[in-house]
Motif scaffolding. Structure first.
Motif, mmCIF file in Angstrom:
data_model
loop_
_atom_site.group_PDB
_atom_site.id
_atom_site.type_symbol
_atom_site.label_atom_id
_atom_site.label_comp_id
_atom_site.label_asym_id
_atom_site.label_seq_id
_atom_site.Cartn_x
_atom_site.Cartn_y
_atom_site.Cartn_z
ATOM 1 N N UNK A 67 0.849 -1.199 0.000
ATOM 2 C CA UNK A 67 0.000 0.000 0.000
ATOM 3 C C UNK A 67 0.879 1.242 0.000
ATOM 4 N N UNK A 68 1.831 1.275 0.920
ATOM 5 C CA UNK A 68 2.701 2.451 1.050
ATOM 6 C C UNK A 68 3.490 2.713 -0.225
ATOM 7 N N UNK A 69 3.877 1.666 -0.929
ATOM 8 C CA UNK A 69 4.664 1.818 -2.150
ATOM 9 C C UNK A 69 3.808 1.946 -3.404
ATOM 10 N N UNK A 70 2.491 1.950 -3.233
ATOM 11 C CA UNK A 70 1.616 2.131 -4.386
ATOM 12 C C UNK A 70 1.835 3.535 -4.945
ATOM 13 N N UNK A 71 1.798 3.653 -6.252
ATOM 14 C CA UNK A 71 2.038 4.942 -6.893
ATOM 15 C C UNK A 71 1.124 6.020 -6.305
ATOM 16 N N UNK A 72 1.721 7.074 -5.772
ATOM 17 C CA UNK A 72 0.970 8.191 -5.228
ATOM 18 C C UNK A 72 0.810 8.183 -3.722
ATOM 19 N N UNK A 73 1.019 7.042 -3.062
ATOM 20 C CA UNK A 73 0.929 6.997 -1.602
ATOM 21 C C UNK A 73 2.257 7.464 -1.018
ATOM 22 N N UNK A 74 2.184 8.488 -0.182
ATOM 23 C CA UNK A 74 3.419 9.038 0.384
ATOM 24 C C UNK A 74 3.519 8.864 1.896
ATOM 25 N N UNK A 75 2.477 8.283 2.518
ATOM 26 C CA UNK A 75 2.482 8.120 3.977
ATOM 27 C C UNK A 75 1.373 7.154 4.350
ATOM 28 N N UNK A 130 -6.051 13.026 -5.677
ATOM 29 C CA UNK A 130 -7.272 12.229 -5.625
ATOM 30 C C UNK A 130 -7.234 11.140 -6.685
ATOM 31 N N UNK A 131 -6.631 11.433 -7.829
ATOM 32 C CA UNK A 131 -6.519 10.440 -8.893
ATOM 33 C C UNK A 131 -5.674 9.244 -8.438
ATOM 34 N N UNK A 132 -4.600 9.510 -7.678
ATOM 35 C CA UNK A 132 -3.771 8.413 -7.167
ATOM 36 C C UNK A 132 -4.564 7.526 -6.207
#
Length: 98
Positions: free
Chosen positions: A29-37, A59-61
């Motif tokens: 989840x954390x490494x999913x594109x767009x997740x920064x935290x 929001x798109x991420x």
């Protein structure tokens, strides 16, 4: 940036299953594109209630994640464990003090 807060309540008997599923998938989840935290919280007064707190670039991420095979798999394992419907909020961060 978008902040996503999700509240989930579980039957006591399902908490370990939920925690195992979360721990198995938290890095994905954390490494999913767009997740920064990403963080997981447990309610102090009701130990069957948990919150996920995540930051997304856009929001798109977040929507891309919610439509992904990863989310669909996690949600299909997590939703049957609930003791109450999940609640979710998407919010904008206004102020941070450190």
């Amino acid at each position: 940036m978008l902040v996503r807060i999700v509240k989930m309540g579980f039957y006591k008997r399902n908490i370990e299953t939920f925690l195992s599923t979360f721990n198995d998938n938290k890095q994905y989840i954390r490494n999913f594109n767009g997740c920064i935290f990403l963080e997981l919280y447990r309610d102090k007064n009701n130990p069957t209630v948990f919150f996920t707190y995540s930051h997304w670039k856009s929001e798109e991420d977040l929507e891309s994640y919610r439509k992904s095979d990863l989310f669909i798999d996690i949600w299909s394992k997590t939703k049957p464990l609930f003791s109450m419907p999940a609640e979710a909020w998407s919010v904008d961060k206004m102020t941070t003090l450190e």
